[in-house]
Design a protein around this motif. Structure first.
Motif, mmCIF file in Angstrom:
data_model
loop_
_atom_site.group_PDB
_atom_site.id
_atom_site.type_symbol
_atom_site.label_atom_id
_atom_site.label_comp_id
_atom_site.label_asym_id
_atom_site.label_seq_id
_atom_site.Cartn_x
_atom_site.Cartn_y
_atom_site.Cartn_z
ATOM 1 N N MET A 6 -44.507 92.113 -25.986
ATOM 2 C CA MET A 6 -45.784 91.411 -26.133
ATOM 3 C C MET A 6 -46.733 91.721 -24.983
ATOM 4 S SD MET A 6 -44.602 87.684 -27.628
ATOM 5 C CE MET A 6 -46.288 87.183 -27.962
ATOM 6 N N VAL A 7 -46.189 91.890 -23.791
ATOM 7 C CA VAL A 7 -47.033 92.257 -22.648
ATOM 8 C C VAL A 7 -47.665 93.626 -22.865
ATOM 9 C CG1 VAL A 7 -47.001 92.844 -20.194
ATOM 10 C CG2 VAL A 7 -45.785 90.820 -20.999
ATOM 11 N N PHE A 8 -46.868 94.590 -23.372
ATOM 12 C CA PHE A 8 -47.408 95.925 -23.643
ATOM 13 C C PHE A 8 -48.451 95.898 -24.751
ATOM 14 C CE2 PHE A 8 -43.661 97.609 -21.350
ATOM 15 C CZ PHE A 8 -44.319 98.528 -20.551
ATOM 16 N N LEU A 9 -48.404 94.896 -25.630
ATOM 17 C CA LEU A 9 -49.409 94.735 -26.682
ATOM 18 C C LEU A 9 -50.630 93.978 -26.169
ATOM 19 C CD1 LEU A 9 -47.117 93.853 -29.727
ATOM 20 C CD2 LEU A 9 -48.341 95.992 -29.308
ATOM 21 N N ARG A 10 -50.665 93.728 -24.836
ATOM 22 C CA ARG A 10 -51.797 93.094 -24.157
ATOM 23 C C ARG A 10 -51.915 91.608 -24.476
ATOM 24 N NH1 ARG A 10 -54.942 96.937 -21.797
ATOM 25 N NH2 ARG A 10 -56.684 95.503 -21.545
ATOM 26 N N VAL A 11 -50.814 90.989 -24.883
ATOM 27 C CA VAL A 11 -50.796 89.539 -25.034
ATOM 28 C C VAL A 11 -50.734 88.920 -23.635
ATOM 29 C CG1 VAL A 11 -49.493 87.560 -25.935
ATOM 30 C CG2 VAL A 11 -49.622 89.688 -27.260
ATOM 31 N N PRO A 12 -51.566 87.912 -23.334
ATOM 32 C CA PRO A 12 -51.507 87.280 -21.998
ATOM 33 C C PRO A 12 -50.083 86.835 -21.677
ATOM 34 C CG PRO A 12 -53.413 86.488 -23.213
ATOM 35 C CD PRO A 12 -52.632 87.332 -24.173
ATOM 36 N N ILE A 13 -49.667 87.052 -20.434
ATOM 37 C CA ILE A 13 -48.275 86.861 -20.046
ATOM 38 C C ILE A 13 -47.810 85.423 -20.269
ATOM 39 C CG2 ILE A 13 -48.955 86.508 -17.638
ATOM 40 C CD1 ILE A 13 -45.665 88.094 -18.844
ATOM 41 N N GLY A 14 -48.683 84.435 -20.007
ATOM 42 C CA GLY A 14 -48.296 83.039 -20.229
ATOM 43 C C GLY A 14 -47.996 82.760 -21.684
ATOM 44 N N LEU A 15 -48.869 83.256 -22.577
ATOM 45 C CA LEU A 15 -48.668 83.067 -24.012
ATOM 46 C C LEU A 15 -47.439 83.836 -24.489
ATOM 47 C CD1 LEU A 15 -49.688 81.911 -26.675
ATOM 48 C CD2 LEU A 15 -51.170 83.924 -26.909
ATOM 49 N N ALA A 16 -47.234 85.038 -23.931
ATOM 50 C CA ALA A 16 -46.079 85.848 -24.330
ATOM 51 C C ALA A 16 -44.770 85.128 -24.004
ATOM 52 C CB ALA A 16 -46.130 87.214 -23.627
#
Length: 424
Positions: free
Chosen positions: A1-11
């Motif tokens: 999810m981080v590599f998909l640019r999802v914010p780390i908190g939400l991921a």
């Protein structure tokens, strides 16, 4: 999810929710967790230090202290080979001592030091590499927001962690200055030498930055003499820097509003990541992954120092894709229990402090490790016309200095712990 640019908190939150559902086959534990987790997470008294240190940094930036610190450092070091670059490191260390954030230190000193370095003919690679590396001192020299978060996660004493970071922070600044001294001798055209400033002017410049020393002594000295708790010290530091900014006539009502809004936004971002980590930690506790990993590591009989080396390399790689706070919140709940079962010849409290400082240094190096260290992009965007590759080459000697320092601190834990032993 981080590599998909999802914010780390939400991921982290999504993984925690989905993971809990996969283990329990129901959303009831998650809904029950959400009812209590928000309050239980943010009611932590220790976390109140975070917005106060951030506000202190906002006021310090607005007060113009960064410019005065840089001018004072230049007055004392500018006549040496590479002196202006050395002054940028010294100013970053001084400013970092009242800000506690790497990105804020890098951005502020970039605005102050980069034009001066360019003005005196410093090469693009040395100028941007110096300021990017100097920015990392913001999270190492106490007070440090990242150390506060580490202390909350591992239930360590914040004051002891600050004291443990003091000597490694000084070693970092000294190491960077040595790198610059070697760099300008290998490449004489990379930096200029200014005229020697008379001692009268040097001490005058030093007198101009007495507020920085006063705030640092008040905050850190108050903590270690037992006069203030870390939270009270942060509040006094924020009030002190605010009064300095008012005395310098650089803080208006609109400025106070902007400082409060910026602090609130930064705090909200940090706390969202903290909350996401809390949800993820709930899933980890339910799945018993940290305990399983710790037991497995303990049963294998691995050499503790080899495991530590692997962990540090892991942080260097992770630093290429993630900011420091996210790295700490994502990894410590898993790695800390795993490392605690290994025998490094220290008590649990000593190991917690030493390991926290070593991890912080590894995270710091990750911020300037090419190709995607966070500080490199911040500084490069502040230097129009400088190729990103030049910044990469300029920062590499500083990365080597960090690696050497890390090896020394790993080999000799007493360097980190000596002040803690002496005071406590």
């Amino acid at each position: 999810m981080v590599f998909l640019r999802v914010p780390i908190g939400l991921a982290m939150m999504v993984v925690g929710v989905v993971g809990t559902w996969l283990v329990t086959k129901t959303f009831n534990p998650v809904m029950s967790q959400f009812k209590t987790l928000t309050y239980s997470t943010f009611a932590s008294h220790s976390l109140s230090v975070v917005p106060l240190f951030l506000l202190m940094g906002q006021f310090a930036t607005m007060s113009g202290l960064s410019t005065k610190i840089f001018k004072a450092a230049t007055a004392w070091l500018g006549h040496r080979k590479g002196g202006v670059a050395m002054a940028a490191i010294g100013a970053s260390a001084g400013f970092g001592s009242i800000v506690g954030s790497s990105l804020a230190t890098a951005a502020t000193m970039g605005r102050v030091a980069l034009p001066e370095l360019k003005k005196y003919g410093y090469s693009d690679s040395l100028a941007t590499g110096t300021v990017a590396a100097g920015g990392t001192l913001g999270i190492l020299i106490p007070p440090s927001v990242i150390l506060v978060i580490f202390a909350v996660l591992t239930e360590q004493n914040i004051a002891k962690l600050f004291m443990g970071a003091f000597i490694p922070g000084l070693l970092a600044a000294i190491g960077y200055i040595i790198v610059i001294a070697i760099y300008v001798r290998v490449r004489p055209g990379a930096g200029a030498t200014l005229e020697r400033v008379p001692y009268v002017e040097r001490f005058k410049a030093l007198f101009d930055i007495w507020p920085v020393l006063a705030v640092f002594v008040l905050v850190i000295g108050g903590i270690y003499t037992g006069v203030f708790t870390p939270t009270e010290a942060a509040a006094i530091g924020a009030a002190g820097t605010g009064l300095i900014a008012l005395a310098n006539r650089s803080l208006s009502l609109a400025g106070i509003r902007d400082a409060l809004i910026s602090t609130a936004m930064s705090t909200a971002m940090i706390f969202l990541i903290v909350f996401g980590a809390a949800v993820l930690n709930g899933f980890l506790a339910l799945s018993q992954l940290p305990q399983f990993s710790a037991n497995w590591i303990g049963e294998q009989g691995f050499n503790p120092w080899v495991v530590l080396a692997i962990v540090l390399v892991f942080y260097l790689i992770l630093g290429c894709v993630m900011d420091s706070l996210s790295m700490i919140l994502l990894t410590i709940p898993i790695l800390y229990p795993m490392m605690m079962v290994l025998d490094f010849g220290m008590t649990p409290d000593e190991f917690g402090i030493w390991f926290g400082i070593i991890v912080l240094i590894a995270v710091e190096v990750g911020l300037i490790t090419p190709p995607v260290g966070m500080n490199l992009f911040i500084i490069n965007t502040m230097s129009p016309g400088t190729k990103l590759s030049d910044t990469y080459w300029g920062v590499l000697p500083f990365v080597l200095s960090d690696i050497v320092r890390t090896i020394i601190l790993v080999a000799f834990p007493a360097i980190t712990l000596c002040l803690v032993w002496w005071i406590y």
